[in-house]
Write an enzyme that holds these catalytic residues in place. Structure first.
Site, short mmCIF file in Angstrom:
data_model
loop_
_atom_site.label_atom_id
_atom_site.label_comp_id
_atom_site.label_asym_id
_atom_site.label_seq_id
_atom_site.Cartn_x
_atom_site.Cartn_y
_atom_site.Cartn_z
N CYS A 93 53.16 -15.47 18.32
CA CYS A 93 53.38 -14.96 16.97
C CYS A 93 52.61 -13.66 16.75
CB CYS A 93 52.93 -16.00 15.93
SG CYS A 93 53.07 -15.43 14.22
N GLU B 90 51.83 -48.77 -3.24
CA GLU B 90 51.44 -47.36 -3.33
C GLU B 90 50.99 -47.08 -4.76
OE1 GLU B 90 50.43 -43.80 -3.13
OE2 GLU B 90 51.31 -44.48 -1.22
N CYS C 18 46.19 -39.86 9.80
CA CYS C 18 46.27 -38.41 10.02
C CYS C 18 44.88 -37.81 10.20
CB CYS C 18 47.00 -37.73 8.86
SG CYS C 18 46.23 -38.00 7.25
#
Length: 455
Positions: A78, A338, A413
């Site tokens: 990039c 949730e 994560c």
């Protein structure tokens, strides 16, 4: 207690041996056991760096030269890489990225959790480590030099101009280039964070099945300048766009979308498939940005759940129900929990959209609802947890263990908070059996894991 002398001097250069990378991809070295962070340096390298800032416990260095390069060093593809903060480790070969992430998971599992690193399996690589993101949200800035659309510079809100991102799907890049051209042609003002003047703040694009695209133009103003022209030209130049929205975000800060949403044209939702299920994706919906890797992660979670069709499963932190619906295909019943009500509403719609009837969703704190369900006689066979980066609350971990499922599947994560939580679950009677790292986000420092714990 004696005050420690800092062994580095501002603007002086030092030769450093780099031993690891920090959370933002910066090299970590030392001068007399004093930590120095050097962006751009890689583990195993000897580098020369100039000290640009110094604190009591660490310093920041600017890379001057790489005196002994890593065999995994490569030239970033990039052109905006060294300025843009979107990726952190594109100067590392993909082979090197995978080795680094696998080692990081092993290190935290061993150091923070106290477990054998042998429990960590080889990382699952991405088949396509470029052009994988199906969601783009680029900031738009109006500065002294004019309009800038791109990504933020690392650690700042200065927008770096780009005309394409190599980790985005190409459909999203076409939307980015269209927005640049449209705003320049029609003199549409971008937003200035300091003065809080101007209009367009973000351009968001989401790519669904068959390359179909949803575009959301976010403004600080209640109206979108040239709204009809946005729609007309986008339909002419971007035939893949099937849905266009205008969102209003007046509040300062980092939250991209505001609550006010205007549907300008086309369909109100995209369709996106994942693991054999179909999802309706709206501007506010959560959907995995790297679909191929998410399917690998979900497949591993299902393998660890080891369902035969007779089990009751709790999916704590279920979000919009993607894992819940995958589990429901092989379980007798799935209960998704949730705390975010909007996510539960999406989960219910996703269940209806896929005609899944053996799942129920609750908008609640899992740490409070699970003890209540236990008292009512619920005995889940498997509990799945997929918390945010901060990990599970202690209440959730204790409640999960108290329900005495045969297995727990923990999707994370953040390897560090996973290791912390696995250590607590171990003390509560659940043995860590395996940890599978998954490279969900190539070119970045992020790594996901899915782990099996058994009673």
């Amino acid at each position: 207690m004696t005050k420690r002398n800092i062994p580095v001097t501002m603007n002086e250069t030092y030769t450093l041996s780099i031993r690891d990378l920090g959370i933002h991809g910066e090299g970590i070295g030392s001068v007399e056991d004093f930590t120095v962070f050097v962006p751009g340096a890689l583990p195993g390298e000897t580098v020369t760096a100039r000290i640009v800032s110094a604190k009591k416990s660490y310093a920041q260095g600017r890379l001057i030269s790489v005196d002994s390069p890593s065999p995994f060093r490569t030239k970033p593809e990039c052109p905006a890489y060294h300025a843009c903060g979107g990726c952190q480790i594109s100067h590392l070969t993909y082979e090197g990225q995978l080795a680094l992430k696998e080692k990081r998971v092993k290190d935290v599992v061993s150091r923070l959790g106290g477990f054998s690193e042998d429990l960590v399996l080889p990382i699952l690589p991405a088949d396509h480590p470029w052009n994988y993101r199906n969601k783009m949200a680029v900031p738009v800035s109006q500065v002294t030099g004019g309009l800038v659309i791109g990504y933020y510079r690392q650690g700042s809100h200065q927008v770096v101009p780009i005309d394409g991102c190599l980790i985005q799907e190409e459909e999203n890049n076409r939307v980015l280039r269209f927005a640049q051209g449209f705003m320049a042609r029609h003199h549409v003002q971008g937003y200035n964070e300091k003065s809080r003047k101007g209009s367009v703040r973000h351009i968001m694009a989401r790519t669904g099945d068959n390359g179909e695209v949803m575009v959301v133009i976010v403004t600080a103003t209640p109206t979108l300048p040239f709204a009809e022209l946005w729609v007309k030209e986008m339909r002419q130049l971007l035939p893949e766009v099937v849905s266009i929205y205008h969102n209003v975000q007046k509040s300062p800060g980092n939250v991209i979308l505001g609550q006010t949403l205007h549907h300008l044209w086309g369909r109100k939702a995209l369709t996106a498939t994942l693991a054999g299920l179909s999802f309706e994706v709206s501007p506010f919906s959560f959907f995995q940005v790297h679909k191929d890797q998410a399917e690998k992660l979900y497949a591993k979670a299902l393998e660890y759940a080891d369902l035969t069709g007779s089990e009751t499963v709790i999916d704590a932190y279920c979000g919009t129900g993607t894992i819940s619906l995958c589990l429901a295909k092989k379980a007798k019943k799935v209960i998704g929990i949730e705390i975010v009500e909007a996510a539960i509403e999406d989960a219910g719609r996703n269940a209806d959209f896929n005609h899944v009837e053996n799942v129920e969703f609750h908008a609640a704190d899992a740490g409070k609802l699970m003890p209540k369900l236990y008292k009512e006689g619920l005995r889940p066979d498997v509990i799945v947890m997929d918390p945010v980066r901060a990990g599970c609350s202690e209440d959730v971990l204790k409640a999960a263990a108290a329900m005495e499922p045969k297995r727990m599947v923990y999707v994370s994560c953040n390897p560090a908070t996973f290791a912390r939580d696995a250590k607590m679950l171990d003390a509560l009677g659940y043995t860590l059996r395996q940890v599978q790292p998954v490279d969900m986000f190539p070119q970045t420092m992020h790594v996901e894991t899915v782990a099996l714990l058994e009673k």
